[in-house]
Design a protein around this motif. Structure first.
Motif, PDB file in Angstrom:
ATOM      1  N   GLU A  88      -8.609  -7.115  -5.904  1.00 26.16           N
ATOM      2  CA  GLU A  88      -7.195  -7.374  -5.666  1.00 26.16           C
ATOM      3  C   GLU A  88      -6.885  -8.857  -5.822  1.00 26.16           C
ATOM      4  OE1 GLU A  88      -7.148  -5.532  -1.682  1.00 26.16           O
ATOM      5  OE2 GLU A  88      -5.336  -4.509  -2.382  1.00 26.16           O
ATOM      6  N   TYR A 111       1.131  -9.278  -7.140  1.00 21.75           N
ATOM      7  CA  TYR A 111       0.086  -8.428  -6.586  1.00 21.75           C
ATOM      8  C   TYR A 111      -0.580  -7.682  -7.730  1.00 21.75           C
ATOM      9  CZ  TYR A 111      -2.299  -4.835  -3.818  1.00 21.75           C
ATOM     10  OH  TYR A 111      -3.251  -4.021  -3.256  1.00 21.75           O
ATOM     11  N   LYS A 157      -3.994  -4.955  -8.518  1.00 18.87           N
ATOM     12  CA  LYS A 157      -5.034  -4.101  -7.961  1.00 18.87           C
ATOM     13  C   LYS A 157      -5.843  -3.486  -9.087  1.00 18.87           C
ATOM     14  CE  LYS A 157      -5.789  -0.597  -4.388  1.00 18.87           C
ATOM     15  NZ  LYS A 157      -5.125   0.289  -3.404  1.00 18.87           N
ATOM     16  N   LYS A 159      -8.634   2.623 -10.793  1.00 19.12           N
ATOM     17  CA  LYS A 159      -9.600   3.547 -10.217  1.00 19.12           C
ATOM     18  C   LYS A 159     -10.711   3.918 -11.182  1.00 19.12           C
ATOM     19  CE  LYS A 159      -6.100   5.559  -7.174  1.00 19.12           C
ATOM     20  NZ  LYS A 159      -5.369   6.798  -6.791  1.00 19.12           N
ATOM     21  N   SER A 194       6.199  -7.553  -0.841  1.00 21.86           N
ATOM     22  CA  SER A 194       6.260  -6.135  -0.467  1.00 21.86           C
ATOM     23  C   SER A 194       6.727  -5.289  -1.637  1.00 21.86           C
ATOM     24  CB  SER A 194       7.195  -5.951   0.729  1.00 21.86           C
ATOM     25  OG  SER A 194       6.679  -6.601   1.885  1.00 21.86           O
ATOM     26  N   LYS A 221       3.793  -4.902  -4.161  1.00 18.60           N
ATOM     27  CA  LYS A 221       2.787  -3.966  -3.659  1.00 18.60           C
ATOM     28  C   LYS A 221       3.300  -2.523  -3.714  1.00 18.60           C
ATOM     29  CE  LYS A 221      -0.697  -3.613  -0.026  1.00 18.60           C
ATOM     30  NZ  LYS A 221      -0.765  -2.149  -0.070  1.00 18.60           N
ATOM     31  N   LYS A 222       4.565  -2.347  -3.418  1.00 20.12           N
ATOM     32  CA  LYS A 222       5.125  -1.004  -3.450  1.00 20.12           C
ATOM     33  C   LYS A 222       5.112  -0.436  -4.859  1.00 20.12           C
ATOM     34  CE  LYS A 222       8.959   1.653  -1.489  1.00 20.12           C
ATOM     35  NZ  LYS A 222      10.222   1.576  -0.688  1.00 20.12           N
ATOM     36  N   ASP A 270       1.472   0.509  -5.759  1.00 16.54           N
ATOM     37  CA  ASP A 270       1.094   1.747  -5.062  1.00 16.54           C
ATOM     38  C   ASP A 270       1.781   2.961  -5.689  1.00 16.54           C
ATOM     39  OD1 ASP A 270      -0.469   0.266  -3.359  1.00 16.54           O
ATOM     40  OD2 ASP A 270       0.986   0.229  -1.715  1.00 16.54           O
ATOM     41  N   GLN A 310      -0.069   3.894  -8.959  1.00 13.99           N
ATOM     42  CA  GLN A 310      -1.363   4.524  -8.726  1.00 13.99           C
ATOM     43  C   GLN A 310      -1.212   5.900  -8.080  1.00 13.99           C
ATOM     44  OE1 GLN A 310      -3.999   1.706  -6.732  1.00 13.99           O
ATOM     45  NE2 GLN A 310      -4.491   0.771  -8.698  1.00 13.99           N
ATOM     46  N   SER A 311      -0.179   6.088  -7.279  1.00 15.74           N
ATOM     47  CA  SER A 311       0.048   7.408  -6.684  1.00 15.74           C
ATOM     48  C   SER A 311       0.430   8.436  -7.737  1.00 15.74           C
ATOM     49  CB  SER A 311       1.142   7.317  -5.611  1.00 15.74           C
ATOM     50  OG  SER A 311       2.424   7.128  -6.195  1.00 15.74           O
TER      51      SER A 311
END
Length: 362
Positions: free
Chosen positions: A98, A109, A111, A114, A332, A335-336, A339, A342-343
């Motif tokens: 990260e 941000y 990341k 996977k 924020s 990051k949202k 996420d 990736q979701s």
């Protein structure tokens, strides 16, 4: 924004002992020729001639599973911007997983995807250019074939661009930015590092927003809540890019639903990629906009985001977190978005930078 360890032999090694070995161990299937044994290392001799610390038998059983000592790990820096305080989180394998940055008027941000491997994304953020708080340079770099290209570009592209901007005697700023990209490409190719990187950059210069890209990293601006893409994804599926490649004697084909240059690379422009340099060019597309009160924020992101989240969706996520509140929360928002991507199944590295354009209005 990157040591090999020699493995010990997996075959057990038997050495003569001062004790008599059992017939099972010492009786050969046939009589071999006499062996010429080299002197044993001191550490091994000691293990035969002394008892264990706990008073047990000699060190024969230990010798049978003796392995070469692993050398000390070499720390190789993978990111060294030198411009901002950066928080880097690492997993148990000491791989960069990260990157988090909260700066004046912007946040970032990133990341790791996977699918594993090393993180290949990098960024750059340089504030107070020439001592002016209203001038800055930002970039997001999506590496492929390793992190070397993205790491190199994150440290050198801004310098080359600013040198060209400062020294230009004719032509617009678009030409200066292009020269900065091409100079960085030439410098990187001399390093003989494999791989390449897509780029998207934003130069805030004299009240203007100069946005450039090479590859499929994208810049999207929010203007009164409405998303506007400021860049074009350079992919071989585009008619003009495909024609350019084919006119140069190259070819593009579709592999498992993805168009690729020579069946290899899914982007048609990037810095690096020496094996495809004749067709995969580093020349960016550049647009210049005047920063006004209607220009709310700018999102710079790698395709790890844009493959799963639309331009307007991204703006809708960031808008309530950065506007209409006492303290904007661009981190924020970054990051949202990561996420969310990736979701939805993204396995790629995802990098998102949000820049509050109101901070740079002159």
């Amino acid at each position: 924004m990157p040591c090999s360890v020699a493995a010990a032999s997996s075959s057990p090694m038997f050495y003569p002992s001062s004790k008599k070995l059992s017939p099972i161990l010492c009786k050969p299937a046939s009589s071999p020729p006499p062996l010429s044994l080299s002197p044993l290392p001191l550490a091994i001799k000691k293990s035969f001639n002394n008892k264990d610390e706990d008073g047990g038998e000699d060190g024969l059983s230990k010798v049978m599973v003796l392995k070469r000592k692993r050398p000390a790990r070499i720390d190789i820096p993978v990111l060294n911007m030198g411009f901002d305080d950066i928080k880097m989180n690492e997993d148990k394998d000491d791989k960069l997983s990260e990157m988090e940055v909260e700066g004046e008027g912007y946040s970032m941000y990133c990341k790791r995807g996977k699918r594993g491997g090393v993180m290949e994304d990098r960024y750059s953020s340089i504030l107070d250019l020439r001592g002016d708080s209203k001038q800055a340079f930002f970039g997001v770099y999506d590496g492929h074939g390793g992190a070397g290209a993205a790491e190199f570009v994150s440290k050198n592209l801004y310098r080359n661009v600013m040198n060209k901007v400062a020294s230009r005697t004719q032509g617009g700023i678009e030409e200066a930015v292009k020269d900065g990209y091409l100079t960085t490409d030439v410098e990187f190719l001399k390093e003989n590092i494999r791989g390449g990187t897509c780029c998207v950059t934003a130069l805030v210069h004299e009240g203007n927003l100069v946005v450039s890209n090479a590859g499929d990293c994208r810049a999207v601006m929010s203007r009164q809540g409405v998303a506007k893409a400021l860049t074009i994804d350079h992919r071989p599926s585009q008619k003009d890019e495909r024609n350019r490649i084919e006119n140069l004697g190259g070819y593009v084909d579709c592999c498992h639903g993805v168009w690729r240059v020579h069946g290899s690379l899914a982007v048609s422009r990037a810095i690096g990629d020496s094996h495809l340099k004749e067709w995969v060019i580093a020349e960016p597309t550049t647009e210049v906009f005047r920063i006004t009160q209607e220009c709310e924020f700018l999102i710079l992101a790698s395709d790890g985001l844009w493959d799963k989240v639309s331009n307007q969706e991204a703006v809708d996520v960031v808008h309530p977190l950065c506007l209409g509140i006492d303290k904007p929360e661009p981190f924020s928002a970054c990051k949202k978005l990561v996420d969310l991507s990736q979701s939805r199944g993204s396995s790629d590295d995802v990098s998102v930078m949000v820049i509050l354009l109101s901070h740079f209005i002159q």
